[in-house]
Design an enzyme around this catalytic site. Structure first.
Site, short mmCIF file in Angstrom:
data_model
loop_
_atom_site.label_atom_id
_atom_site.label_comp_id
_atom_site.label_asym_id
_atom_site.label_seq_id
_atom_site.Cartn_x
_atom_site.Cartn_y
_atom_site.Cartn_z
N THR A 10 91.61 19.44 19.60
CA THR A 10 92.66 20.11 20.07
C THR A 10 92.94 19.22 21.16
OG1 THR A 10 92.79 21.49 18.12
CG2 THR A 10 94.26 22.37 20.61
N LYS A 88 81.49 26.13 27.24
CA LYS A 88 81.06 27.23 27.98
C LYS A 88 79.75 27.51 27.17
CE LYS A 88 83.91 29.33 24.58
NZ LYS A 88 85.51 29.11 24.52
N GLY A 117 91.44 28.67 30.27
CA GLY A 117 91.88 27.99 29.74
C GLY A 117 92.06 27.25 31.02
N ILE A 119 93.79 28.43 33.94
CA ILE A 119 93.13 29.10 35.09
C ILE A 119 92.54 28.69 35.88
CG2 ILE A 119 92.96 31.35 35.73
CD1 ILE A 119 93.69 32.63 33.44
N GLY A 170 96.48 30.17 14.03
CA GLY A 170 95.30 29.01 14.73
C GLY A 170 95.10 29.85 16.22
N GLU A 173 90.00 32.18 15.26
CA GLU A 173 88.63 30.54 14.62
C GLU A 173 88.97 31.44 12.76
OE1 GLU A 173 87.28 28.16 15.49
OE2 GLU A 173 87.74 28.54 17.82
N ASP A 184 81.89 35.14 23.56
CA ASP A 184 82.36 33.98 23.88
C ASP A 184 82.89 34.24 25.46
OD1 ASP A 184 84.76 31.65 23.87
OD2 ASP A 184 86.51 33.50 24.48
N LYS A 188 81.43 33.10 29.34
CA LYS A 188 82.08 32.93 30.34
C LYS A 188 81.92 33.40 31.11
CE LYS A 188 86.32 31.44 27.33
NZ LYS A 188 87.37 32.54 26.96
N GLY A 286 94.43 27.34 24.50
CA GLY A 286 95.10 26.01 24.52
C GLY A 286 94.75 25.16 24.96
#
Lengths: 382, 382
Positions: A10, A88, A117, A119, A170, A173, A184, A188, A286
Site C-alpha cells: 500500500t 516503527k 502517517g 503528520i 481496511g 488488520e 503499535d 510509536k 493510510g
C-alpha cells in the site's frame, strides 16, 4: 537522486505514484516477493541487485515487519546508502543498531513516516528539541483504536461489531492485536521518545493497556460521567536516566482537543520549555498520507534538512511512579484498592479509584486479569 | 553566529533570555529607542552601529510596526546580513521588496515567528509545499479574538467586559482594532498564502469581517443553534492567478476541532493533495513561544534548513465568488437577501440567509453597515 523501493504494498505503491511527479527522484529498482509483471525490469527478488548497485543513492524500506527489513536496512546503511523507512516496529526495537550502521556507512536514516502517517510529527519534534527544552510527548497515535472508540461512542455500537466493520473497510488488520492491545502505540511512543527526548526505551518496559475488553456499557458510563475515552500515549522526561512512559485508555473532558479527534485521525503533541504545548493533527495512517511523509523524507535528503536522529541518544529506564491519577476500573474480580462504585456493566461493577500511580495500576491490573480476563481500565484526566 | 536584536520589548527580551543558553549564538548589539542602562555597551540607538558591523552575521527584527522596521531590514538584507523577523505587518505589505533585497544581498530571510507565535506553521507549510500539492490554508490565527469569543461563550460575558479584561491582562492592545477588526488575521493569512501557495495577495483585496460588533445575545443564539463562533481565515488555490481568501467569524459545530480551541490558543492547518488535512495547535502569541520561534529561525540559519520563502512567488487576484455558505446576520437594517428570521438580539432581528458567496455577503454587509453600524455577521459551516 536514484532510489530503490523495498516493498510495493500500500505505502510503497503510494510512494511510487507520488514520485512519478518528481523530476529529480527516479525509482530504479523495486524489491518484490513475487513476480509483478507490470513492474517489468524494475522488479527484482534479489536484495543484492539493489545493495550492490552503486548508482542507487537511497533505499525506501516499506516492506514492514521486523525481519528481513532490519537486515536489509542495516546492509544498506553500512553500504553508504541513505534509508527512508516507515517501519516503527523495526525502529522501536533496533534503533541503536541502526544508528550505528548509519554512522559506520556514513549514511542517513529518515524515519518521519514511522509515526503519525502524514503528520510531520517526528521532524518537528527533532526541530523543536534542538535547544534542549523538550519535556513531554503525548497524544493519539493509533488510528484504528481511535476509530473504534469514536464509533462506539457516536453510534452506540458494540466493540466486536465496530472492529469487524473496521476490518472489512481496511482500517484494521485481520489480526488486530497490535492495535487493540496497544503494541503499535507503544512502538510509536518509543520512536518518539528517542527523537524528542534522546532516550532509548525498551518497549517491554513501557506500561501498556489497550481497549480489547472495552464494552458498550463502559462507554455509556463515560457519557454519564461527561467523559470521552481515547487511547493515549505519554512520555515525560524525569531526570537524565529516567522517563515516565505509558500507553493507556484515558477519559478526557468533552471540551479537550482529544475529544474532537474523530474517526481514525491522530493528534500528537509535546511540551517544550519555551514553546509550551504544541499539537499536530492529521490522518495517522493510510496510503497517501504515509507515502507523502516518505516522500518528504526523500526531499529532506536532497535538501539536507534537519535530521530527526541527529542528537545523541542514551538508554533510559521507565519510572511511572509519579504518573498519578484516578482510574476507571470495571471488573468482576474483587478490586482490592480504595474506590467508589459508580455503576455496573454486564453484571460487573465499575469503580472510580482513589489516585493511583500508573505503574501501581498496571501491575494491579495484571494480577486482577488472572481472575477476570474481561477487566477494562482507563485513566481519568483531572 | 553573532547577531543583533532590533528592539528589546516583550519578544526581544524573550529571545535574549533563551539565547543565553545557546553557546553558539552571541548577541553583540541591541538597537534601543531609549537608554537601557542594564544593557551596557550592548545597546545602541544608531542602526549604523549594527548594519556597519561586519562581525554581525544576522539581525533579529522584533521592533514591530511597518516603519522604520522595513527600512532597517531592507538595508540589513542588502548588506548581506541574514534576517529573522516576527513582523507580519511588514511582511504582508512588502514581501516582494524584502525578497528582492535578500536576493541582491545574498542573505536569507526567516519569517516563521510572524504567524502563530510558537507554532511551527510557516516552516511546515513550506516543507509540505515542496511537491507542489498545497491546496488550502485555514484556521484560527488571532489569539485575542479567540480569547474574547471563548470567554463570552463559556462565562456568558459581554464583549466590552471581556475586551477590557483582556486588555488589563495584556492579551489585547490598548487600541484593539487590528485584532477585533480582523486586520492582524488578514496579515497572517497573506504571509501564509505566500509561503504555502506561492501567491502574493494585496491585503486590501482580502474580504475581512471582525468581531467588534458581536453581542452576548448573538452568542446565546449560536448556543441554541448548537454552534460555536470562531474567527477563521481561509485561502484556497483556484487557478494560477486566483485565490479565494477571506477572514470572517464562522459558526462551527461543537465537535469540530476549532470548537475545542480555548482561551488565546491558535489552530492553523492546510490541505495538501496527498497528506490531506493537517492542523497545528499551540499558543499563538506571547513572549516565550514567539521568542522560541525566533530562536528556531536562528537555528535554521545555522543548520541550513528548509527555507519557507525558497519557492518562487507570483501575484494573485482574490476571487471569493466560489466560497458559498449560509450566513448568520444580525441587523436592524432591512436585510435585502432571502433569509429565515431565527431570533432577536437587542431589538435587532437575527437571520439565517440562503447560501451566499463570501464576496457577495461582504459587499452587502458594507452597504448595510451604512444604515446599521452595529451589524454582525458570521459564516455558517455546513
Amino acid at each position: 537522486m536514484k532510489i530503490a523501493l523495498l516493498g510495493i504494498g500500500t505505502v510503497g505503491s503510494g510512494v511510487r505514484e507520488q514520485l512519478s511527479a518528481c523530476a529529480d527522484i527516479e525509482v530504479r529498482r523495486v524489491l518484490v516477493r513475487r513476480e509483478i509483471p507490470e513492474l517489468g525490469s524494475l522488479a527484482t527478488r534479489a536484495i543484492d541487485d539493489i545493495l550492490g548497485d552503486a548508482r542507487i543513492d537511497a533505499v525506501v524500506e516499506v516492506m514492514g515487519g521486523e525481519h528481513p527489513a532490519l537486515e536489509y536496512v542495516l546492509r544498506a546503511l553500512r553500504a553508504g546508502k541513505d534509508v527512508v523507512t516507515a517501519n516503527k516496529l523495526m525502529l522501536s526495537e533496533h534503533l541503536e543498531e541502526l544508528l550505528e550502521a548509519a554512522r559506520a556507512g556514513g549514511a542517513r536514516l529518515k524515519i518521519d513516516a514511522s509515526v503519525g502517517g502524514g503528520i510531520p510529527y517526528l521532524f518537528n519534534l527533532a526541530r523543536a528539541a534542538r535547544t534542549g527544552g523538550m519535556q513531554s510527548l503525548f497524544g493519539i497515535v493509533n488510528g484504528t483504536t481511535n476509530l473504534i472508540l469514536d464509533t462506539m461512542q457516536v453510534e452506540g455500537a458494540d466493540f466486536a461489531d465496530v472492529l469487524a466493520q473496521a476490518q472489512r473497510a481496511g482500517y484494521a488488520e485481520a489480526d488486530p492485536s497490535a492495535d487493540i492491545d496497544g503494541g503499535d502505540a507503544r512502538a510509536k511512543l518509543c520512536v518518539a521518545a528517542a527523537v524528542g527526548l534522546g532516550a532509548i526505551l525498551r518497549p517491554a518496559d513501557v506500561d501498556v493497556a489497550g481497549i480489547r475488553t472495552i464494552a458498550l456499557g463502559d462507554v455509556r458510563l463515560f457519557q454519564q460521567m461527561r467523559r470521552v475515552c481515547r487511547l493515549l500515549v505519554r512520555a515525560d522526561r524525569l531526570d537524565g536516566d529516567h522517563l515516565a512512559a505509558c500507553v493507556e485508555p484515558t477519559l478526557v473532558l468533552p471540551g479537550d482537543l482529544e475529544a474532537a479527534v474523530h474517526r481514525n485521525d491522530n493528534l500528537i503533541g509535546y511540551v517544550e520549555r519555551s514553546a509550551g504545548l504544541q499539537y499536530f493533527f492529521g490522518q495517522g495512517a493510510g496510503k497517501s498520507p504515509t507515502a507523502f511523509n516518505v516522500v518528504m523524507g526523500l526531499r529532506d535528503l536532497i535538501d539536507g534538512a534537519i535530521d530527526p536522529l541527529g542528537a545523541p541518544l542514551r538508554r533510559a529506564e521507565v519510572d511511572n511512579s509519579h504518573l498519578v491519577r484516578r482510574y476507571y476500573v470495571r471488573t468482576s474480580a474483587p478490586l482490592g484498592v480504595q474506590a467508589e462504585r459508580i455503576g455496573e456493566v454486564g453484571g460487573a461493577p465499575a469503580y472510580l479509584t482513589e489516585p493511583l500511580s500508573a505503574d501501581g495500576m498496571h501491575a494491579h491490573a495484571r494480577d486482577l486479569r488472572k481472575a477476570d480476563p474481561q477487566l477494562f481500565f482507563a485513566g481519568v484526566r483531572a
